[in-house]
Design an enzyme around this catalytic site. Structure first.
Site, mmCIF file in Angstrom:
data_model
loop_
_atom_site.group_PDB
_atom_site.id
_atom_site.type_symbol
_atom_site.label_atom_id
_atom_site.label_comp_id
_atom_site.label_asym_id
_atom_site.label_seq_id
_atom_site.Cartn_x
_atom_site.Cartn_y
_atom_site.Cartn_z
ATOM 1 N N GLU A 179 0.828 -1.203 0.000
ATOM 2 C CA GLU A 179 0.000 0.000 0.000
ATOM 3 C C GLU A 179 0.868 1.261 0.000
ATOM 4 O O GLU A 179 1.961 1.281 0.563
ATOM 5 C CB GLU A 179 -0.915 -0.009 1.227
ATOM 6 C CG GLU A 179 -1.883 -1.189 1.183
ATOM 7 C CD GLU A 179 -2.964 -1.138 2.248
ATOM 8 O OE1 GLU A 179 -4.134 -1.320 1.884
ATOM 9 O OE2 GLU A 179 -2.657 -0.913 3.433
ATOM 10 N N CYS A 204 3.390 8.659 1.188
ATOM 11 C CA CYS A 204 3.928 7.714 2.166
ATOM 12 C C CYS A 204 4.213 6.405 1.434
ATOM 13 O O CYS A 204 3.297 5.745 0.951
ATOM 14 C CB CYS A 204 2.892 7.546 3.280
ATOM 15 S SG CYS A 204 3.424 6.410 4.541
ATOM 16 N N CYS A 237 6.890 -6.945 7.214
ATOM 17 C CA CYS A 237 8.005 -6.407 8.002
ATOM 18 C C CYS A 237 8.573 -7.537 8.845
ATOM 19 O O CYS A 237 7.818 -8.384 9.329
ATOM 20 C CB CYS A 237 7.500 -5.267 8.904
ATOM 21 S SG CYS A 237 8.833 -4.344 9.702
ATOM 22 N N CYS A 247 6.596 -4.701 15.975
ATOM 23 C CA CYS A 247 6.182 -3.679 16.943
ATOM 24 C C CYS A 247 4.724 -3.980 17.317
ATOM 25 O O CYS A 247 3.878 -4.166 16.429
ATOM 26 C CB CYS A 247 6.341 -2.292 16.354
ATOM 27 S SG CYS A 247 8.042 -2.003 15.813
ATOM 28 N N CYS A 250 1.581 -2.128 15.815
ATOM 29 C CA CYS A 250 1.585 -1.824 14.377
ATOM 30 C C CYS A 250 0.964 -2.963 13.573
ATOM 31 O O CYS A 250 1.343 -4.121 13.718
ATOM 32 C CB CYS A 250 3.026 -1.586 13.926
ATOM 33 S SG CYS A 250 3.193 -1.415 12.138
ATOM 34 N N GLU A 285 10.541 -1.838 7.117
ATOM 35 C CA GLU A 285 11.612 -1.094 7.784
ATOM 36 C C GLU A 285 12.643 -0.718 6.707
ATOM 37 O O GLU A 285 13.392 -1.582 6.227
ATOM 38 C CB GLU A 285 12.236 -1.988 8.877
ATOM 39 C CG GLU A 285 13.537 -1.488 9.457
ATOM 40 C CD GLU A 285 13.538 -0.025 9.874
ATOM 41 O OE1 GLU A 285 12.746 0.358 10.741
ATOM 42 O OE2 GLU A 285 14.343 0.758 9.301
ATOM 43 N N SER A 290 11.973 7.012 7.902
ATOM 44 C CA SER A 290 11.637 6.677 9.283
ATOM 45 C C SER A 290 12.162 5.285 9.615
ATOM 46 O O SER A 290 11.967 4.345 8.844
ATOM 47 C CB SER A 290 10.114 6.711 9.457
ATOM 48 O OG SER A 290 9.762 6.260 10.746
ATOM 49 N N SER A 292 11.262 6.113 15.189
ATOM 50 C CA SER A 292 10.058 5.627 15.874
ATOM 51 C C SER A 292 10.440 5.291 17.308
ATOM 52 O O SER A 292 10.828 4.171 17.597
ATOM 53 C CB SER A 292 9.520 4.376 15.171
ATOM 54 O OG SER A 292 9.079 4.708 13.888
ATOM 55 N N LEU A 293 10.318 6.265 18.173
ATOM 56 C CA LEU A 293 10.831 6.103 19.535
ATOM 57 C C LEU A 293 9.817 5.377 20.428
ATOM 58 O O LEU A 293 10.077 4.290 20.929
ATOM 59 C CB LEU A 293 11.179 7.488 20.100
ATOM 60 C CG LEU A 293 11.961 7.487 21.397
ATOM 61 C CD1 LEU A 293 13.332 6.873 21.198
ATOM 62 C CD2 LEU A 293 12.092 8.895 21.961
ATOM 63 N N HIS A 294 8.703 6.009 20.662
ATOM 64 C CA HIS A 294 7.527 5.407 21.318
ATOM 65 C C HIS A 294 7.679 5.040 22.796
ATOM 66 O O HIS A 294 6.680 4.745 23.452
ATOM 67 C CB HIS A 294 7.018 4.179 20.562
ATOM 68 C CG HIS A 294 6.767 4.429 19.107
ATOM 69 N ND1 HIS A 294 6.109 5.538 18.639
ATOM 70 C CD2 HIS A 294 7.105 3.715 17.990
ATOM 71 C CE1 HIS A 294 6.031 5.503 17.317
ATOM 72 N NE2 HIS A 294 6.646 4.416 16.909
ATOM 73 N N ASN A 342 -3.575 4.623 16.086
ATOM 74 C CA ASN A 342 -4.622 4.247 15.132
ATOM 75 C C ASN A 342 -4.964 2.777 15.335
ATOM 76 O O ASN A 342 -4.100 1.921 15.179
ATOM 77 C CB ASN A 342 -4.143 4.475 13.690
ATOM 78 C CG ASN A 342 -3.943 5.949 13.408
ATOM 79 O OD1 ASN A 342 -4.838 6.763 13.610
ATOM 80 N ND2 ASN A 342 -2.741 6.312 12.974
ATOM 81 N N CYS A 346 -1.229 6.008 9.873
ATOM 82 C CA CYS A 346 0.034 5.414 10.348
ATOM 83 C C CYS A 346 -0.212 4.073 11.010
ATOM 84 O O CYS A 346 -1.053 3.967 11.899
ATOM 85 C CB CYS A 346 0.663 6.259 11.441
ATOM 86 S SG CYS A 346 1.175 7.851 10.943
HETATM 87 N N1 SAH Z 1 9.214 0.763 9.867
HETATM 88 C C1 SAH Z 1 9.485 2.142 9.931
HETATM 89 C C2 SAH Z 1 8.618 2.917 8.981
HETATM 90 C C3 SAH Z 1 7.147 2.872 9.322
HETATM 91 S S1 SAH Z 1 6.702 4.486 9.712
HETATM 92 C C4 SAH Z 1 9.335 2.631 11.347
HETATM 93 O O1 SAH Z 1 8.847 1.883 12.162
HETATM 94 O O2 SAH Z 1 9.765 3.744 11.607
HETATM 95 C C5 SAH Z 1 5.157 4.340 10.426
HETATM 96 C C6 SAH Z 1 5.094 5.080 11.736
HETATM 97 O O3 SAH Z 1 3.817 4.830 12.319
HETATM 98 C C7 SAH Z 1 6.130 4.565 12.726
HETATM 99 O O4 SAH Z 1 6.550 5.585 13.566
HETATM 100 C C8 SAH Z 1 5.319 3.561 13.488
HETATM 101 O O5 SAH Z 1 5.902 3.250 14.715
HETATM 102 C C9 SAH Z 1 3.999 4.267 13.619
HETATM 103 N N2 SAH Z 1 2.882 3.366 13.896
HETATM 104 C C10 SAH Z 1 2.839 2.023 13.740
HETATM 105 N N3 SAH Z 1 1.637 1.546 14.117
HETATM 106 C C11 SAH Z 1 0.906 2.605 14.510
HETATM 107 C C12 SAH Z 1 -0.445 2.760 14.968
HETATM 108 N N4 SAH Z 1 -1.259 1.715 15.073
HETATM 109 N N5 SAH Z 1 -0.876 3.996 15.264
HETATM 110 C C13 SAH Z 1 -0.051 5.065 15.104
HETATM 111 N N6 SAH Z 1 1.204 4.993 14.660
HETATM 112 C C14 SAH Z 1 1.690 3.770 14.372
HETATM 113 FE FE1 SF4 Z 2 7.780 -2.697 11.021
HETATM 114 FE FE2 SF4 Z 2 7.799 -0.033 11.471
HETATM 115 FE FE3 SF4 Z 2 5.557 -1.486 11.902
HETATM 116 FE FE4 SF4 Z 2 7.669 -1.742 13.525
HETATM 117 S S1 SF4 Z 2 6.410 0.130 13.227
HETATM 118 S S2 SF4 Z 2 6.444 -3.427 12.667
HETATM 119 S S3 SF4 Z 2 9.360 -1.523 12.097
HETATM 120 S S4 SF4 Z 2 6.562 -1.151 9.928
#
Ligand code: SAH
Ligand code: SF4
Length: 402
Positions: free
Chosen positions: A121, A134, A141, A145, A148, A208, A239, A261-263, A338, A381
């Site tokens: 997508e 995007c 992946c 995470c 995600c 990633e 990212s 993507s710190l979180h 989300n 996201c």
């Molecule tokens: N794999 C890379 C690129 C993906 S970017 C990465 O993880 O950085 C997508 C962004 O959305 C990342 O910051 C990811 O952590 C965040 N993300 C993933 N799942 C999400 C969700 N359910 N709600 C909001 N943000 C989310």
């Molecule tokens: Fe992969 Fe990024 Fe999703 Fe983590 S947040 S599972 S690295 S796409």
């Protein structure tokens, strides 16, 4: 309301019956010259044709050699006999009530067209002052995470540089961004003060990007090149979830803006949310950020922080975030979680997000809260995913004729 269009699949050039022709999309200029030399063009002609092709493919968006009017007919035919300028097939195009567009693109494996195609997508987010595409880097992946949706899809394979660029080229075509292009009927997509719909690219789709480094690098260098797509590296953001050893090379060789993507601000929590943290913990990640080539107040790192109710959203977390990033030119992007089917997480309340943002703001960091876009079509996201599944090794080998 969202609409889904089913577009014509039949006209796609990368059909299984043309396996011998190689795609030129995604080749760097030297590799393009090499490919042309490989079909018998002498050095001088290969150089000239490479520049012409580059301009047709990336600036004009042409996919048919016949339209390359400054190349003689005979040469056009030879090129068409050996090469493709393929694009992904569009499986569906959805438009959200907020104008966000999501495409499901289908690619065949360039190495082996007998393998089943893969789907990914790509999302376009129009805003007042910018239009962001995007882009995905992998089908699925390897990382998992826990918040995600993409992370629930096992990695099927990396995308090639041509497939990463294919998303950009196809989106530009659908949005009417090529010089002779047609804008979509609903119009209004070009941000004010801009000449094209796509002004920014973020590698924030599926996958990633730093686990597909070479292809992402080739694609993003081509996207920056002046005589083609010509997007400034300041308008391209990569990212990563924190593939520490690749962060410095990315800055030095690709030179784009970095998002992390710190979180979470403690290792025990980040180990759970972003499991790559077990391999590259916070200390190593933050050091790699401090060392990011070209880092300055004008080129800040964006730290993405998903707001998960009662998990990472306390005042203490906000204060620790500020402490952790002290001295790094940074922007903090708070992303309301989300939801997706099957998740156990909830999004923090608006009041909680505001309080968190306030603490971060008072410490002097810009901390915009990312407005969720395209939730109604699952384009926000972390919501991206496709149905493509990894084949068992036995089936893959059988199809590949191994
Ligand atoms: N794999 C890379 C690129 C993906 S970017 C990465 O993880 O950085 C997508 C962004 O959305 C990342 O910051 C990811 O952590 C965040 N993300 C993933 N799942 C999400 C969700 N359910 N709600 C909001 N943000 C989310
Ligand atoms: Fe992969 Fe990024 Fe999703 Fe983590 S947040 S599972 S690295 S796409």
């Amino acid at each position: 309301m969202s609409i889904a269009l089913d577009l014509d699949h039949a006209s796609h050039p990368a059909r299984a019956s043309a396996p011998a022709r190689r795609s030129l999309v995604g080749l760097s200029k030297p590799k393009l010259r090499e490919a042309l030399a490989g079909i018998g063009l002498d050095e001088r002609e290969a150089k000239m044709r490479a520049s012409q092709l580059w301009n047709w493919v990336y600036f004009h968006g042409v996919t048919d050699f016949e339209r390359m009017t400054n190349i003689q007919k005979g040469v056009r035919q030879t090129l068409a006999d050996h090469f493709l300028l393929d694009r992904p097939e569009i499986v569906s195009e959805q438009v959200s009530i907020d104008g966000t567009r999501k495409w499901l693109f289908r690619f065949r494996d360039p190495q082996n067209p007998r393998l089943p195609p893969v789907e990914i997508e790509t999302v376009y987010i129009p805003e007042e002052d910018r239009g962001t595409l995007c882009v995905s880097s992998q089908v699925g992946c390897t990382l998992t995470c826990s918040f995600c949706h993409t992370g629930t899809q096992t990695l099927v394979r990396n995308l090639t540089a041509g497939e990463i660029l294919g998303q950009i080229l196809m989106a530009r075509e659908r949005l009417g961004d090529f010089p002779a292009g047609q804008r979509p009927a609903d119009g209004g997509l070009v941000p004010s003060g801009e000449t094209r719909a796509i002004t920014n690219i973020v590698m924030m789709g599926m996958g990633e990007p730093l686990y597909n480094y070479d292809s992402v690098k080739d694609a993003l260098l081509i996207a920056q090149a002046e005589d083609g797509i010509s997007l400034s590296k300041r308008r391209i953001t990569l990212s990563t979830s924190g593939v520490v050893p690749q962060i410095e090379p990315a800055g030095r060789e690709i030179g784009v803006m970095l998002a992390i993507s710190l979180h979470a601000v403690r290792d025990d929590l980040r180990d759970m949310l972003v499991p790559i943290n077990r391999k590259y913990p916070l200390k190593a990640l933050i050091q790699a950020c401090r060392d990011y080539p070209g880092l300055s107040n004008a080129r800040r790192i964006t730290f993405e922080y998903v707001m998960l109710r009662d998990i990472n959203d306390s005042d203490a977390d906000a204060r620790e975030l500020v402490r952790l990033l002290s001295g790094i030119p940074a922007k903090i992007n708070l992303i309301p979680f989300n939801p997706w089917p099957g998740t156990n997480y909830d999004c923090s309340s608006s009041a909680r997000i505001e309080k968190f943002a306030d603490i971060v703001n008072r410490a002097g960091y810009a901390s915009p809260v990312r407005t969720p876009r395209g939730r109604d079509i699952f384009a926000a996201c972390g919501q991206l995913k496709s149905e493509t599944e990894r084949l068992r090794k036995k089936d893959r080998e059988a199809l590949a004729g191994v």
